[in-house]
Design an enzyme around this catalytic site. Structure first.
Site, mmCIF file in Angstrom:
data_model
loop_
_atom_site.group_PDB
_atom_site.id
_atom_site.type_symbol
_atom_site.label_atom_id
_atom_site.label_comp_id
_atom_site.label_asym_id
_atom_site.label_seq_id
_atom_site.Cartn_x
_atom_site.Cartn_y
_atom_site.Cartn_z
ATOM 1 N N ASP A 221 40.344 32.468 41.563
ATOM 2 C CA ASP A 221 41.425 33.454 41.543
ATOM 3 C C ASP A 221 42.668 32.883 42.213
ATOM 4 O O ASP A 221 42.570 31.961 43.026
ATOM 5 C CB ASP A 221 41.007 34.720 42.298
ATOM 6 C CG ASP A 221 39.844 35.421 41.635
ATOM 7 O OD1 ASP A 221 39.637 35.216 40.425
ATOM 8 O OD2 ASP A 221 39.129 36.167 42.342
HETATM 9 N N1 URA Z 1 34.660 35.013 43.730
HETATM 10 C C1 URA Z 1 35.844 35.664 43.759
HETATM 11 O O1 URA Z 1 35.901 36.860 44.034
HETATM 12 N N2 URA Z 1 36.946 34.951 43.477
HETATM 13 C C2 URA Z 1 36.947 33.614 43.203
HETATM 14 O O2 URA Z 1 37.996 33.027 42.981
HETATM 15 C C3 URA Z 1 35.695 32.968 43.194
HETATM 16 C C4 URA Z 1 34.556 33.694 43.449
#
Ligand code: URA
Length: 296
Positions: A118
């Site tokens: 993310d």
């Molecule tokens: N879990 C999440 O919530 N975000 C990420 O970027 C990776 C794993």
């Protein structure tokens, strides 16, 4: 060249492969993105624009993407990248935000990411020039452990964390076993280590939110056998070919159809051991592959 059927290739057509797979393996994009490019009329084979991904090609076909011939296949390579906060894991962001690919050194070849992080997630993102390898490493069936250090607002409940080991269902989505442990509580915030083997959208945040914890920092510290270690934020380091071959093993390498450096020839018993050349003892940059755990 032939239109594909859903049957596997039969004798004599072993080298005929789905067009999207061939484009992905060249490292241009993922298979799914390649299918989108085909639907958008960006791909031609032997001068004819395709309108469907249901098409197979062989090495003798000329594949052109956006007017450029498909680059010839390069040996499979893998890099570790320390993603910083604020970068999106996509090739082109419709909102014009900076992408992880914008942040890479200009002399890197074209690469794709193994899964996504993310925008506000930091830490280890694997990059490869081989779409086949990216796909295999992302697969839940491959089951490589993704380990995260997490800062969350709230006080974790030890029993609720322990229960995650049996998996959890949230809003109809089933998450497999999760290892979660509190490393330390600092006032209203906790630092935890969370490890899972899937790669679903926002999985760590969703699972911890489900336990009443709001994630305020998320750092991936390892993916399968590869560690973030002391790689600096924004940094990139290539995995040495021998390490890549050893870590993938024959099964994953075959599933990915990866083009890896061959193992060294076996020495006959009793033959004197050859000394490695000086420059081969350490990877470029002089760092050993085994990485120290990064203090946070
Ligand atoms: N879990 C999440 O919530 N975000 C990420 O970027 C990776 C794993």
């Amino acid at each position: 060249m032939r239109k594909t059927s859903d049957k596997p290739p039969t004798a004599g057509t072993e080298s005929a492969e789905r067009i999207a797979k061939v484009i992905a393996r060249a490292g241009l994009c993922s298979r799914r993105e390649a299918e989108g490019w085909i639907a958008a009329g960006r791909v031609s084979v032997n001068g004819k624009v395709l309108d469907s991904p249901a098409f197979t090609v062989t090495a003798t076909d000329t594949v052109v993407v956006d007017g450029n011939p498909l680059p010839s296949r390069e040996p499979t390579r893998l890099w570790l990248h320390h993603k910083k906060r604020g970068f999106v894991t996509t090739n082109r962001d419709p909102q014009g935000r900076a992408t992880v690919f914008d942040a890479l050194p200009k002399d890197m070849p074209r690469v794709i990411s193994v899964g996504r992080l993310d925008i506000n997630t930091e830490g280890l993102l694997l990059l490869t020039n081989d779409g086949g390898l990216a796909r295999v490493l992302e697969l839940p069936a491959t089951g490589w452990l993704r380990r995260y250090r997490v800062r969350a607002h709230g006080k974790p409940d030890a029993a609720a964390l322990a229960a995650l080991a049996g998996g959890v269902e949230i809003d109809g989505i089933r998450y497999g076993p999760v290892e979660a442990a509190v490393d330390r509580q600092q006032g209203a915030n906790a630092w935890l280590t969370v490890a899972l083997r899937e790669g679903k959208n926002r999985e760590v945040k969703r699972i911890l939110e489900h336990l009443g914890l709001a994630v305020t920092r998320l750092i991936r510290v390892s993916f399968g056998p590869f560690q973030l270690g002391d790689l600096q934020p924004g940094g990139v380091e290539e995995v040495r070919p021998k390490v890549l071959r050893d870590q993938l093993g024959t099964k994953l390498a075959a599933a990915a159809n990866a083009d890896l450096a061959p193992p060294p020839p076996r020495q006959p018993r009793g033959a004197p051991k050859e000394q490695p050349k000086k420059e081969n003892r350490r990877p470029a940059g002089g760092k050993p592959h085994a990485r120290r755990r990064r203090p946070l």
